[in-house]
Design an enzyme around this catalytic site. Structure first.
Site, PDB file in Angstrom:
ATOM      1  N   TYR A 150       5.068   7.085  -3.408  1.00 25.09           N
ATOM      2  CA  TYR A 150       6.331   6.365  -3.560  1.00 25.09           C
ATOM      3  C   TYR A 150       7.501   7.338  -3.491  1.00 25.09           C
ATOM      4  CZ  TYR A 150       9.799   3.230  -5.704  1.00 25.09           C
ATOM      5  OH  TYR A 150      10.911   2.461  -5.958  1.00 25.09           O
ATOM      6  N   LYS A 203      10.440   6.999  -0.553  1.00 23.18           N
ATOM      7  CA  LYS A 203      11.862   6.808  -0.857  1.00 23.18           C
ATOM      8  C   LYS A 203      12.697   8.004  -0.401  1.00 23.18           C
ATOM      9  CE  LYS A 203      11.782   2.677  -2.579  1.00 23.18           C
ATOM     10  NZ  LYS A 203      12.351   1.565  -1.781  1.00 23.18           N
ATOM     11  N   ASP A 210       7.581 -11.151   5.810  1.00 22.57           N
ATOM     12  CA  ASP A 210       6.589 -10.278   5.194  1.00 22.57           C
ATOM     13  C   ASP A 210       6.592  -8.938   5.919  1.00 22.57           C
ATOM     14  OD1 ASP A 210       4.419  -8.996   4.103  1.00 22.57           O
ATOM     15  OD2 ASP A 210       2.973 -10.583   4.530  1.00 22.57           O
ATOM     16  N   ASP A 248      12.366 -12.876   3.361  1.00 17.65           N
ATOM     17  CA  ASP A 248      11.518 -12.460   2.246  1.00 17.65           C
ATOM     18  C   ASP A 248      10.128 -13.042   2.431  1.00 17.65           C
ATOM     19  OD1 ASP A 248      10.384 -12.108  -0.534  1.00 17.65           O
ATOM     20  OD2 ASP A 248      12.429 -11.396  -0.889  1.00 17.65           O
TER      21      ASP A 248
END
Length: 270
Positions: free
Chosen positions: A159, A163, A67, A41
């Site tokens: 977005y 997705k 990252d 993370d």
């Protein structure tokens, strides 16, 4: 164990984006059910705090910086994590992000950033675990898509498309790797009351999201983790190439923008 289950005893799981929210919920439950968990993370300090707490409770959890917008760091984290273990049984790709903007107006740098956050990070993590999964002729990958990948949101087209790309990537990878005993599925969460989302949303928006769901409320991160870990478990041994929608019934009546969305679109804010 906390959940009274042991589905993942002897398994090694890698969670990208596991420091908080749904990712942390997955890490906690995997650890509670016996898995050794590797966490990547960008919020490394938070991930290490989570890992240290779970280690103090007897779990096997390790954390590395990850990252996804710094490809060299992300690749280094993936390499270090996979080199630390002999096998990888489960990969859960949580890392990602969103940004609003009209398709015709959003600058290409923002489009590229969203694709790197979502599709490219998912691709890189999948590619990192495939050699071990192929060699052991088994493995499970769960990719984080969204209900925004199966329908449109006013003002969130980049977005939506990112997705949707993850869903298509998941289906293609399921077919390519099925012969190696590797299952690949996607999860499409609906509104989820993670701390980060609740800090971002206005009370009005929370009410709008809740009313949009047939169950009349948003999900918890732990509930979404339950759906994700079903796909990762042997309970879903014959499930691959699928997209599991976990949205409290929001899309059951067809996608409908909320009143909040309509107000924003009418005001030219979306």
């Amino acid at each position: 164990m906390r959940f009274g289950m042991s589905r993942f005893v002897g398994k090694v799981a890698l969670v990208s984006g596991g420091a908080d929210g749904m990712g942390a919920a997955c890490v906690e439950r995997l650890a509670a059910e016996g898995a050794r968990v590797l966490v990547l993370d960008v919020k490394h300090a938070m991930a290490e705090t989570l890992a240290a707490r779970l280690r103090s409770e007897g779990a096997q959890v390790e954390a590395w910086p990850g990252d996804v917008l710094d490809e060299a760091e992300f690749q280094a984290g993936l390499s270090a994590a996979t080199a630390a273990v002999e096998r990888i049984d489960i990969l859960i790709n949580i890392a990602g992000g969103s940004a609003p903007g009209q398709i015709g107006d959003m600058d290409l740098a923002t489009w590229d950033r969203l694709y790197r956050l979502n599709i490219r990070s998912t691709l890189l993590a999948c590619r990192a675990v495939l050699p071990k999964m192929r060699a052991q002729r088994s493995g499970v990958i769960v990719n984080m898509a969204s209900i925004s990948g199966i329908a449109s949101d006013p003002g969130w087209g980049a977005y939506n498309s990112a997705k949707a790309g993850i869903i298509a990537l998941t289906k293609a990878l399921a077919w390519e790797e099925g012969g190696h005993g590797i299952r690949v599925n996607a999860i499409c969460p609906g509104p989820t009351a993670s701390r980060r989302l609740l800090d971002f949303l206005t009370p009005e928006r929370v009410r709008e999201f809740s009313r949009a769901c047939a169950l009349g409320r948003m999900a918890s991160a732990e509930e979404q983790a339950g759906a994700i870990l079903f796909l990762a478990s042997d309970d879903a041994a014959f499930v691959t190439g699928t997209t599991l929608v976990s949205d409290g019934g929001l899309t059951a009546r067809g996608w409908q923008p909320t009143d909040f969305d309509r107000k924003r679109a009418a005001a030219g804010e979306a």
